[in-house]
Write a protein that holds these residues in place. Structure first.
Motif, PDB file in Angstrom:
ATOM      1  N   GLU A 167     -13.913  -4.857  -5.790  1.00 20.32           N
ATOM      2  CA  GLU A 167     -12.457  -5.435  -6.335  1.00 20.32           C
ATOM      3  C   GLU A 167     -11.464  -4.109  -5.630  1.00 20.32           C
ATOM      4  OE1 GLU A 167     -11.887  -7.592  -8.045  1.00 20.32           O
ATOM      5  OE2 GLU A 167     -14.428  -7.667  -8.768  1.00 20.32           O
ATOM      6  N   GLY A 168     -10.277  -5.330  -5.963  1.00 20.98           N
ATOM      7  CA  GLY A 168      -9.022  -4.978  -5.949  1.00 20.98           C
ATOM      8  C   GLY A 168      -8.564  -2.781  -6.695  1.00 20.98           C
ATOM      9  N   TRP A 169      -7.175  -2.632  -5.474  1.00 21.30           N
ATOM     10  CA  TRP A 169      -7.238  -0.793  -6.015  1.00 21.30           C
ATOM     11  C   TRP A 169      -6.493  -1.055  -7.464  1.00 21.30           C
ATOM     12  CZ3 TRP A 169      -8.187   3.533  -4.660  1.00 21.30           C
ATOM     13  CH2 TRP A 169      -9.263   3.559  -3.117  1.00 21.30           C
ATOM     14  N   ARG A 170      -5.915  -2.685  -7.566  1.00 17.27           N
ATOM     15  CA  ARG A 170      -5.073  -2.488  -8.554  1.00 17.27           C
ATOM     16  C   ARG A 170      -5.888  -2.510 -10.375  1.00 17.27           C
ATOM     17  NH1 ARG A 170       0.215  -6.016  -8.465  1.00 17.27           N
ATOM     18  NH2 ARG A 170       1.285  -4.292  -7.390  1.00 17.27           N
ATOM     19  N   THR A 171      -6.711  -4.099  -9.536  1.00 14.24           N
ATOM     20  CA  THR A 171      -7.491  -4.478 -10.746  1.00 14.24           C
ATOM     21  C   THR A 171      -8.666  -2.878 -11.107  1.00 14.24           C
ATOM     22  OG1 THR A 171      -7.903  -6.156  -9.552  1.00 14.24           O
ATOM     23  CG2 THR A 171      -9.164  -5.850 -11.184  1.00 14.24           C
ATOM     24  N   SER A 172      -8.856  -2.072 -10.518  1.00 17.64           N
ATOM     25  CA  SER A 172     -10.039  -1.471 -10.210  1.00 17.64           C
ATOM     26  C   SER A 172      -9.062  -0.611 -11.688  1.00 17.64           C
ATOM     27  CB  SER A 172     -10.226  -0.597  -8.822  1.00 17.64           C
ATOM     28  OG  SER A 172     -11.458  -1.970  -8.657  1.00 17.64           O
ATOM     29  N   ILE A 173      -7.839  -0.314 -11.082  1.00 15.18           N
ATOM     30  CA  ILE A 173      -7.099   1.155 -12.334  1.00 15.18           C
ATOM     31  C   ILE A 173      -6.885   0.580 -13.095  1.00 15.18           C
ATOM     32  CG2 ILE A 173      -4.996   1.827 -12.031  1.00 15.18           C
ATOM     33  CD1 ILE A 173      -4.931   2.721  -9.059  1.00 15.18           C
TER      34      ILE A 173
END
Length: 199
Positions: A167-173
């Motif tokens: 997943e992307g960084w933003r989604t993961s965070i």
């Protein structure tokens, strides 16, 4: 030499030639149609299984099932060390005990159907992702008693989403923080479950 009545007409006339050629054409069309259908079915099956590793085989299935049984037995021992309590007053190991029994039963069932099943996949490079996920779970269990569940749970969710799930960084965070917040509100604030936490 006599010619059979109508024999010349059947052999030389256009109608006779058409009748003679109709049967072979019909006979040839049936195998061709079946062959086309078989090719279409094989193409669909190949598309469905494209990129999937080959089946593990009966021996690997038995080894995997035996590992599941051993894991269940180890969990049974751990449940006993936590304390089982009684039916009226359950202790910390009551629910782990029930889950451990279920794991052992499932492992025995996997051994029974090891020769018939083809769901298990052969160990490939992608299988390392599963081992990585298991390793992070072990670390999570080891540190949760020391620093609480909030930070380990957030890091575990982030690693699974970003590095194992792609997943992307933003989604993961965002999802990791949301999971921890929801877990805290439900189990700590609302239900008062006695789990280690910082806040």
């Amino acid at each position: 030499m006599t010619t059979p009545p109508g024999g010349a007409h059947r052999a030389g006339s256009p109608g006779g030639q058409a009748a003679a050629g109709a049967a072979p054409a019909a006979a040839d069309s049936v195998p061709a149609t079946i062959h086309d259908l078989e090719e279409a079915v094989h193409a669909v099956e190949a598309a469905e299984h494209e990129g999937r590793p080959p089946a593990a085989g009966p021996v690997a299935n038995v080894v995997i099932a035996a590992a599941v049984v051993l894991l269940g037995i180890a969990a049974l021992i751990g449940s006993g060390r936590l304390g089982l309590g009684s039916a009226r007053v359950p202790d910390s190991g009551t629910w782990p005990l029930l889950v451990s029994i279920l794991v052992v039963v499932l492992g025995i069932g996997l051994i029974a159907v090891a020769r018939k099943t083809s769901d298990a996949e052969r160990f490939t490079r992608t299988s390392w992702l599963v081992l990585a996920g298991l390793a992070t779970m072990v670390v999570f269990v080891l540190v949760i008693e020391v620093i609480g569940f909030e930070i380990p749970a957030a890091l575990l969710s982030f690693v699974w989403l970003r590095f194992l799930g792609g997943e992307g960084w933003r989604t993961s965070i965002v999802v990791s923080l949301g999971v921890v917040a929801a877990f805290y509100v439900i189990f700590v604030a609302a239900l008062s479950v006695p789990i280690p936490h910082l806040f």
